[in-house]
Scaffold this motif. Structure first.
Motif, PDB file in Angstrom:
ATOM      1  N   UNK A  18       0.734  -1.307   0.001  1.00 27.66           N
ATOM      2  CA  UNK A  18      -0.042  -0.109  -0.199  1.00 27.66           C
ATOM      3  C   UNK A  18       0.959   1.220  -0.135  1.00 27.66           C
ATOM      4  N   UNK A  19       1.939   1.216   0.848  1.00 25.18           N
ATOM      5  CA  UNK A  19       2.819   2.477   1.109  1.00 25.18           C
ATOM      6  C   UNK A  19       3.609   2.742  -0.466  1.00 25.18           C
ATOM      7  N   UNK A  20       3.916   1.499  -0.900  1.00 27.27           N
ATOM      8  CA  UNK A  20       4.712   1.784  -2.553  1.00 27.27           C
ATOM      9  C   UNK A  20       3.565   2.247  -3.449  1.00 27.27           C
ATOM     10  N   UNK A  21       2.509   1.506  -3.371  1.00 30.46           N
ATOM     11  CA  UNK A  21       1.445   2.074  -4.337  1.00 30.46           C
ATOM     12  C   UNK A  21       1.116   3.815  -4.280  1.00 30.46           C
ATOM     13  N   UNK A  22       0.998   3.776  -2.995  1.00 29.45           N
ATOM     14  CA  UNK A  22       0.511   5.463  -2.594  1.00 29.45           C
ATOM     15  C   UNK A  22       1.536   6.235  -3.058  1.00 29.45           C
ATOM     16  N   UNK A  23       3.139   5.991  -2.634  1.00 29.91           N
ATOM     17  CA  UNK A  23       4.271   6.732  -2.934  1.00 29.91           C
ATOM     18  C   UNK A  23       3.933   7.129  -4.526  1.00 29.91           C
ATOM     19  N   UNK A  24       3.995   5.670  -5.399  1.00 33.51           N
ATOM     20  CA  UNK A  24       4.279   6.145  -6.955  1.00 33.51           C
ATOM     21  C   UNK A  24       3.136   6.747  -7.230  1.00 33.51           C
ATOM     22  N   UNK A  25       1.752   6.672  -6.859  1.00 30.46           N
ATOM     23  CA  UNK A  25       0.702   7.547  -7.109  1.00 30.46           C
ATOM     24  C   UNK A  25       0.803   9.219  -6.930  1.00 30.46           C
ATOM     25  N   UNK A  34      -2.231  18.734  -3.503  1.00 27.78           N
ATOM     26  CA  UNK A  34      -2.379  20.078  -2.671  1.00 27.78           C
ATOM     27  C   UNK A  34      -1.138  20.109  -1.754  1.00 27.78           C
ATOM     28  N   UNK A  35      -0.899  21.362  -1.829  1.00 22.24           N
ATOM     29  CA  UNK A  35       0.556  21.704  -1.015  1.00 22.24           C
ATOM     30  C   UNK A  35       0.129  21.344   0.527  1.00 22.24           C
ATOM     31  N   UNK A  36      -0.918  21.307   0.916  1.00 23.51           N
ATOM     32  CA  UNK A  36      -1.359  20.859   2.327  1.00 23.51           C
ATOM     33  C   UNK A  36      -0.829  19.501   2.572  1.00 23.51           C
ATOM     34  N   UNK A  37      -0.776  18.538   1.475  1.00 23.33           N
ATOM     35  CA  UNK A  37      -0.286  17.076   1.775  1.00 23.33           C
ATOM     36  C   UNK A  37       1.367  17.046   1.464  1.00 23.33           C
ATOM     37  N   UNK A  38       2.142  17.880   1.446  1.00 18.21           N
ATOM     38  CA  UNK A  38       3.411  17.814   1.181  1.00 18.21           C
ATOM     39  C   UNK A  38       4.204  17.310   2.307  1.00 18.21           C
ATOM     40  N   UNK A  42       6.078  13.854   2.147  1.00 19.58           N
ATOM     41  CA  UNK A  42       7.683  13.784   2.548  1.00 19.58           C
ATOM     42  C   UNK A  42       7.893  12.739   3.561  1.00 19.58           C
ATOM     43  N   UNK A  43       6.752  12.540   4.379  1.00 21.92           N
ATOM     44  CA  UNK A  43       7.050  11.425   5.392  1.00 21.92           C
ATOM     45  C   UNK A  43       7.094  10.018   4.808  1.00 21.92           C
ATOM     46  N   UNK A  44       6.079  10.089   3.823  1.00 19.15           N
ATOM     47  CA  UNK A  44       6.233   8.632   3.046  1.00 19.15           C
ATOM     48  C   UNK A  44       7.566   8.392   2.316  1.00 19.15           C
ATOM     49  N   UNK A  45       8.060   9.423   1.524  1.00 22.11           N
ATOM     50  CA  UNK A  45       9.504   9.231   0.844  1.00 22.11           C
ATOM     51  C   UNK A  45      10.523   9.105   2.030  1.00 22.11           C
ATOM     52  N   UNK A  46      10.509   9.517   2.964  1.00 24.22           N
ATOM     53  CA  UNK A  46      11.361   9.474   4.062  1.00 24.22           C
ATOM     54  C   UNK A  46      11.641   7.882   4.441  1.00 24.22           C
ATOM     55  N   UNK A  47      10.323   7.150   4.573  1.00 25.27           N
ATOM     56  CA  UNK A  47      10.214   5.847   4.801  1.00 25.27           C
ATOM     57  C   UNK A  47      11.035   5.118   3.959  1.00 25.27           C
TER      58      UNK A  47
END
Length: 69
Positions: A18-25, A34-38, A42-47
């Motif tokens: 799920x995390x990998x799919x979400x990151x790719x999406x 939206x900027x509010x989700x930045x 970034x937290x997912x990328x850090x993972x």
């Protein structure tokens, strides 16, 4: 009316797929995320950067992930 800028708790245990799919999406649609989700993005990328080797991260972010999306 509720202040939407206040911190709120939300717990969900993502599977690695799920995390990998979400990151790719999010990466695929980053121009319209939206900027509010930045910070969330970034937290997912850090993972990923903390849990993958450089080679694994390069493969993942350059499209070598046939089982996702």
């Amino acid at each position: 009316m509720k202040n939407l800028d206040m911190s709120s708790g939300f717990n969900y245990d993502f599977s690695e797929k799920e995390l990998r799919s979400l990151m790719l999406f999010l990466r695929q649609y980053q121009q319209v995320v939206p900027a509010v989700l930045e910070i969330f993005m970034q937290s997912i990328e850090k993972h990923f950067y903390e849990n993958m080797s450089i080679g694994e991260a390069q493969d993942f972010f350059t499209g070598k992930h046939p089982d996702l999306l």
